[in-house]
Design an enzyme around this catalytic site. Structure first.
Site, PDB file in Angstrom:
ATOM      1  N   LYS A  22      58.563 -23.119 -12.054  1.00 38.11           N
ATOM      2  CA  LYS A  22      59.273 -22.471 -10.949  1.00 38.11           C
ATOM      3  C   LYS A  22      59.254 -23.289  -9.669  1.00 38.11           C
ATOM      4  CE  LYS A  22      59.917 -19.378 -13.900  1.00 38.11           C
ATOM      5  NZ  LYS A  22      59.150 -20.043 -14.964  1.00 38.11           N
TER       6      LYS A  22
ATOM      7  N   SER B 227      59.650 -18.748 -22.988  1.00 34.76           N
ATOM      8  CA  SER B 227      59.172 -20.066 -22.594  1.00 34.76           C
ATOM      9  C   SER B 227      60.082 -21.100 -23.237  1.00 34.76           C
ATOM     10  CB  SER B 227      57.749 -20.259 -23.111  1.00 34.76           C
ATOM     11  OG  SER B 227      57.492 -21.626 -23.293  1.00 34.76           O
TER      12      SER B 227
ATOM     13  N   CYS C  89      49.734 -28.808 -14.271  1.00 32.24           N
ATOM     14  CA  CYS C  89      51.136 -29.170 -13.981  1.00 32.24           C
ATOM     15  C   CYS C  89      51.332 -29.759 -12.590  1.00 32.24           C
ATOM     16  CB  CYS C  89      52.035 -27.948 -14.142  1.00 32.24           C
ATOM     17  SG  CYS C  89      51.489 -26.806 -15.394  1.00 32.24           S
TER      18      CYS C  89
ATOM     19  N   ASP D 202      52.793 -21.314 -15.301  1.00 34.60           N
ATOM     20  CA  ASP D 202      53.377 -20.478 -16.348  1.00 34.60           C
ATOM     21  C   ASP D 202      52.517 -20.394 -17.607  1.00 34.60           C
ATOM     22  OD1 ASP D 202      55.559 -20.583 -14.549  1.00 34.60           O
ATOM     23  OD2 ASP D 202      56.879 -20.097 -16.219  1.00 34.60           O
TER      24      ASP D 202
ATOM     25  N   CYS E 270      55.231 -27.548 -12.275  1.00 34.21           N
ATOM     26  CA  CYS E 270      55.414 -26.423 -13.189  1.00 34.21           C
ATOM     27  C   CYS E 270      56.771 -25.751 -12.946  1.00 34.21           C
ATOM     28  CB  CYS E 270      54.272 -25.426 -13.023  1.00 34.21           C
ATOM     29  SG  CYS E 270      54.095 -24.339 -14.455  1.00 34.21           S
TER      30      CYS E 270
HETATM   31 FE1  FES Z   1      53.344 -25.711 -16.132  1.00 35.23          FE
HETATM   32 FE2  FES Z   1      54.120 -25.852 -18.716  1.00 35.23          FE
HETATM   33  S1  FES Z   1      52.673 -24.515 -17.812  1.00 35.23           S
HETATM   34  S2  FES Z   1      54.797 -27.019 -17.039  1.00 35.23           S
END
Ligand code: FES
Length: 553
Positions: free
Chosen positions: A124, A470, A49, A81, A122
């Site tokens: 956060k 998610s 990401c 994530d 990503c």
């Molecule tokens: Fe980073 Fe989906 S795991 S954007």
């Protein structure tokens, strides 16, 4: 003419030693006369990401230099994530949002920068950067690192969501090991963020709607030349902002948040955005509550067929014009405040007039013939969630469910039960003690929902949790239940077999239990212990509930 902030650090006799430090890294006398710009790189090689963010920061620096500024790169952290989903590491994801905002505050506030650009990827990193923008209120621009491209298996587009769901399908014998391996190898062919309209792409689009990112900058893929140009554009823009004095809090009006919420509903974006917008509003000093989301959810249908509600990815959206084509539609419908300001120094309505209105009934639909008649999110309240909960309906379209509780005190317990086949049609899976204080860190779930969908129970089983989902999740889901179990919220008192009613029409979430029964159970309840030490303990002590954005204070 205002005195640039950097002069306080670097001008005059008394600051001679400070100049020595910058001369040591190559500054010339002229450089001290130019705006000093931090390029905050949320960079990490620990996942795809934010993999390209460091090279991307070089593009931002080119943009800063071309506009007459001097850029210096500083880092901030990334917790990936997707890689942490379903592991103990997921507890650090939401926590990282606070750390990112705090580390940016510490670095930008302490080095005499006149302005800054934050590059995120990503989930956060994006709200963390935007929160720091509101907190510092210095000239600044948020720019996205970009999405990954999707892959292909037998002519069908595959994404990381396909891979999560394929695990459930494999466990049920619906696909072979070979098919699972083909999906694993094809699902993410480039670096960048998850491909569908999950949390990262949702937040990137909302950054445009909020006015914190240049219009059109969310959708170019991470590895494209357009992405490189957008990064350079952000660098040039911030130098102009230092000059004009336009700072984030002048952009982050109530109207800007309204625009973001309406957009969130129309695209059926990630429920995590509710949490992040509440947190950002707090930093900006704007009064925003779950009621603002509820109101928008009842008047805005879904007009974009992006995954998981639809099947298209961010790259597909980019190929038909990017986020502005959605925003233009909302503006034409009278749903956006066109006078809200943007980092481009121009009102969003004026900027959007440069985009042609369009509809293709593939990716983008019309209001009189929407993709889905309901917005993707509903706010619920009731005996199980007195302070609110967030229902995700974008992917399932199902608004009501009544069933019997099957209670688990962790995601792992729930996953094992689904794996064993002991979750059945008509069950309401309750996963608790996974809220902001409880886990701590309100871990995001995808493994359980993907396993439920993969097991063919997507519309036959509901899930309720004080944790988060998610953006890639599908099924009948209610999350962000507040107050959470760890502080004695009613979700802590539910037992196996209790009857639970989810009513998205009426905005209710109730356990059909009488007051005496609840009071008896409450007497026997005691709070779980805090983690013994470290970051998790600090966070658990400081964090607020989900309806307040789960911010630390
Ligand atoms: Fe980073 Fe989906 S795991 S954007």
């Amino acid at each position: 003419m205002r005195r640039p902030r950097s002069r306080l650090w670097y001008e005059g006799l008394e600051n001679t030693p400070h100049r020595v430090y910058l001369r040591a890294i190559g500054f010339t006398g002229d450089d001290f006369q130019k705006p000093l710009i931090a390029v905050v790189a949320a960079w990490s090689e620990a996942g795809p990401c934010n993999f390209n963010v460091l090279p991307g920061s070089l593009r931002v620096k080119e943009g800063v230099r071309s506009a007459g500024g001097v850029p210096l790169t500083v880092p901030t952290i990334v917790v990936n994530d997707g890689i942490n989903m379903g592991t103990p590491g997921m507890r650090y994801s939401l926590i990282s949002r606070e750390l990112i905002a705090d580390t940016i505050e510490a670095q930008v506030a302490s080095h005499g920068f006149d302005g800054w650009v934050g590059i995120g990827g990503c989930d956060k990193t994006q709200p963390g950067i935007m929160m720091a923008m509101a907190r510092l209120d210095l000239a600044s621009v948020y720019i996205y690192g970009g999405t990954a491209e999707h892959g292909e298996v037998d002519g069908e587009a595959v994404t990381v969501q396909t891979a999560f769901e394929a695990v459930g399908a494999y466990l049920r014998g619906l696909i072979s090991e070979r098919e699972l391996a083909r999906i694993e190898n094809a699902a993410m062919p480039t670096p960048g963020t998850c491909q569908g309209l999950f949390t990262a792409n949702t937040m990137a689009i909302l950054a445009e709607a909020l006015g914190l990112s240049p219009l059109g900058s969310a959708s170019p893929p991470a590895t494209s030349s357009e992405r490189a140009r957008e990064l350079a554009r952000a660098g040039a823009l911030v130098v102009g902002l230092v000059d004009s004095g336009l700072t984030p809090r002048k952009i982050l009006s109530y109207e800007a948040f309204h625009n973001a919420i309406v957009t969130l509903m129309a695209i059926s974006g990630s429920t995590n955005a509710v949490l992040h917008l509440l947190a950002l509003a707090r930093e900006a000093g704007v009064k925003l509550t779950l009621d603002d989301f509820d109101e928008a959810s009842r008047k805005v249908p879904v007009i974009a067929a992006l995954a998981p509600a639809g099947k298209y990815t961010m790259v597909d959206l980019h190929n038909v014009g990017g986020a502005p084509i959605i925003l233009r539609k909302l503006l034409d419908r009278g749903l956006l405040y066109g006078e809200a300001l943007t980092v481009e120094g121009v009102e969003i309505g004026k900027l959007l007039s440069r985009w042609e209105p369009r509809t293709d009934y593939k990716i983008l639909y019309d209001f009189y013939k929407p993709y889905k008649p309901y917005a993707g999110i509903r706010i619920l309240r009731g005996s199980l969630a007195p302070r609110g909960a967030v229902m995700k309906i974008g992917a399932s379209g199902i608004l009501t469910f009544r069933g019997s509780a099957k209670v688990f005190n962790s995601e792992e317990e729930a996953f094992k039960a689904i794996e064993k086949g002991s979750v059945e049609e008509g069950d309401v899976v309750v996963v608790r003690y996974v809220g902001p204080k409880g886990a701590p860190g309100m871990p995001e779930m995808l493994k359980i929902t993907a396993a439920i969908v993969g097991a063919g129970l997507g519309e036959k089983v509901a899930l309720i949790t004080d944790g988060r989902f998610s953006g890639a999740t599908r099924g009948i889901m209610v999350g962000h239940v507040a107050p959470e179990a760890a502080v004695g919220g009613p979700i802590a008192l539910v037992e196996d077999g209790d009857e639970i009613v989810i009513d998205g029409e009426k905005g209710r979430l109730d356990a059909l239990l009488d007051e005496d029964e609840l009071a008896g159970r409450r007497d026997k309840w005691s709070p779980p212990p805090l983690p013994p030490k470290g970051l998790l303990r600090k966070y658990a002590k400081l964090v607020t509930q989900a309806d307040e954005g789960a911010v630390t204070q």
